[in-house]
Design an enzyme around this catalytic site. Sequence first.
Site, PDB file in Angstrom:
ATOM      1  CG  HIS A 149      40.287 -52.949  30.540  1.00 26.13           C
ATOM      2  ND1 HIS A 149      40.721 -52.973  31.854  1.00 26.13           N
ATOM      3  CD2 HIS A 149      39.440 -51.878  30.450  1.00 26.13           C
ATOM      4  CE1 HIS A 149      40.164 -51.976  32.517  1.00 26.13           C
ATOM      5  NE2 HIS A 149      39.389 -51.305  31.697  1.00 26.13           N
ATOM      6  CB  SER A 175      38.749 -48.221  30.560  1.00 28.86           C
ATOM      7  OG  SER A 175      37.634 -49.048  30.810  1.00 28.86           O
TER       8      SER A 175
END
Length: 266
Positions: free
Chosen positions: A215, A165
Amino acid sequence: MDIKRLFDSIGLNGTRWQWRILRWQRQWQQARQGQASLPEALSVSRLLLLANLLLFSVMVLRGAALGQGMNALLRPTTELLVLSGGQWWPLVLDQGQWWRCLTYAFTHGGLLHLGFNMMVLYQVGPQLEREIGSAGFILLYLLTAVTATAAGLLWHPLVVVVGASGALFGLIGFSISYFHRCGGPMAHAQRDFMLRWAIFAFIFGLLVGADNAAHLGGACSGALLGFGYPIRLQRRRQLAGPLNLLAGLAGLALLASLVLLVASWF
């Protein structure tokens, strides 16, 4: 070598394969010149997706061999994640396992984690690779994977981190800034598409307790690269040589990291 005769001799349509190979050769040459991405069958985004699936399958098999059964598929233990290439900074800093800065992005904490990340890669990756070329794509993916885990070092250095991610947020952050610079309705539609993915992925991450440090690190570094990546084709041609060199070095770093991961099992 007569490609047509070769494929005809084994019962395949030689003419079709001859034209297909010629098209692949042309696309490969264009990719080297920074004008296009690799053929779809050899695209970086597809190869990355397959690598993630392969390493997850290996992890599940190893977990089953260790007696973890279905837990390895749905909720692998922390020890199994580390064994499978997860990022744990004490091993990197104290034992020099720097390859974990890349292999962690190919390790996932269960089928749901893998499925969501691969869905994002499948949706976002090919579009962006066609836009910036395969060399730019692999370089962007791996650089943002490294900056994502570097953010984790500052935020939570003792937490085991896995998942693609961080790199995926890097692709999204890059796309938002890059397509914003391109201007025009189509580019801004792409920018808005990526913004929706960013919001969706962020909310999903909050719900499942994902690594927001990765992230943020991936998205910010990707956005910075998006502001600097050349838009004009002429400028890309001028930079094709250095970009291909850097992409090749990045690819070798990834390959070496995966080899060292496998070597660590023995």
